[in-house]
Design an enzyme around this catalytic site. Structure first.
Site, short mmCIF file in Angstrom:
data_model
loop_
_atom_site.label_atom_id
_atom_site.label_comp_id
_atom_site.label_asym_id
_atom_site.label_seq_id
_atom_site.Cartn_x
_atom_site.Cartn_y
_atom_site.Cartn_z
N HIS A 33 19.83 -35.93 2.29
CA HIS A 33 20.82 -36.31 1.27
C HIS A 33 21.18 -37.79 1.40
O HIS A 33 21.28 -38.51 0.41
CB HIS A 33 22.12 -35.50 1.46
N LYS A 58 30.18 -18.77 -3.35
CA LYS A 58 29.45 -18.95 -2.10
C LYS A 58 30.42 -18.98 -0.93
O LYS A 58 31.56 -19.43 -1.08
CB LYS A 58 28.69 -20.27 -2.13
N ARG A 90 12.04 -32.67 -3.16
CA ARG A 90 11.33 -32.65 -1.88
C ARG A 90 9.90 -32.17 -2.06
O ARG A 90 8.96 -32.89 -1.86
CB ARG A 90 12.07 -31.73 -0.89
N SER A 105 19.92 -28.05 4.02
CA SER A 105 21.14 -27.66 4.74
C SER A 105 20.98 -26.27 5.35
O SER A 105 21.45 -26.01 6.46
CB SER A 105 22.34 -27.66 3.79
#
Ligand code: PNS
Length: 183
Positions: A16, A40, A89, A127
């Site tokens: 990030h 979440k 990515r 993460s």
């Protein structure tokens, strides 16, 4: 031109940070926006994540850290931003990211999504991966800023990696409950 870099950042990783640093060179201001997502159960609260990102970006003068809820394009409009910044990515990111970009375009076609290819060394990093490694006692020192690694080790205190025996002595950046968190 103001860019919003939206995400969960639970927690912020070096991947990030790579996107933020490069975004800073492309845009006048980059607003890192942490989504408040009631669906979440994160490892870190929104406020903790904001503090972690602020500390990680303190040397970057054109970065602001904030939180938002609801639609990202609505937040971007309120902040006067013309760009949503996202990192790409691997190929598997592409489908979901493209879907989000198209969806956001249907919601407000004046806001563009700009993708930056994540630097090679972070192309595997997420993460979730960081949390999984730490949860099972591995070191994440090479994956997140040092102060974030300490925060993570505190959360998984029962599984401290042998390479980090000092973490429990370090002064906390934010106040965490002493109980373990399961994510
Ligand atoms: O770090 P993440 O979890 O990949 O970030 C995803 C995020 C926050 C960018 C995305 O879920 C989002 O924009 N959520 C806000 C709701 C929204 O705007 N939905 C419509 C676009 S899909």
């Amino acid at each position: 031109m103001i860019a919003i870099y939206p995400g969960s950042f639970d927690p912020i990783t070096l991947g990030h940070l790579d996107i933020i640093k490069r975004g800073c060179r492309l845009f006048d201001d980059v607003i890192v926006a942490v989504l408040r997502n009631p669906n979440k159960t994160p490892l870190f609260t929104v406020q903790e994540r904001i503090e972690q990102i602020r500390l990680s970006t303190r040397s970057l003068p054109n970065v602001e850290v904030d939180s938002f809820d609801g639609l990202t394009v609505n937040y971007a409009r309120i902040r006067g931003a013309g760009v949503l910044l996202r990192g790409l990515r691997v190929l598997s990111d592409f489908e979901h990211e493209l879907q989000m970009a198209h969806t956001n375009k249907t919601l407000d076609d004046r806001i563009e999504t700009v993708f930056l290819a994540t630097s090679n060394e972070y192309s595997f990093l997420s993460s979730s991966l960081v949390k999984e490694i730490a949860r099972f006692g591995g070191s994440v020192d090479h994956l997140v800023p040092q102060h974030v690694a300490l925060d993570i080790y505190r959360c998984y205190a029962k599984n401290l990696p042998a390479s980090n025996p000092i973490v429990m002595d370090a002064s906390p950046k934010v106040n965490y409950p002493t109980v373990d968190r399961e994510v």
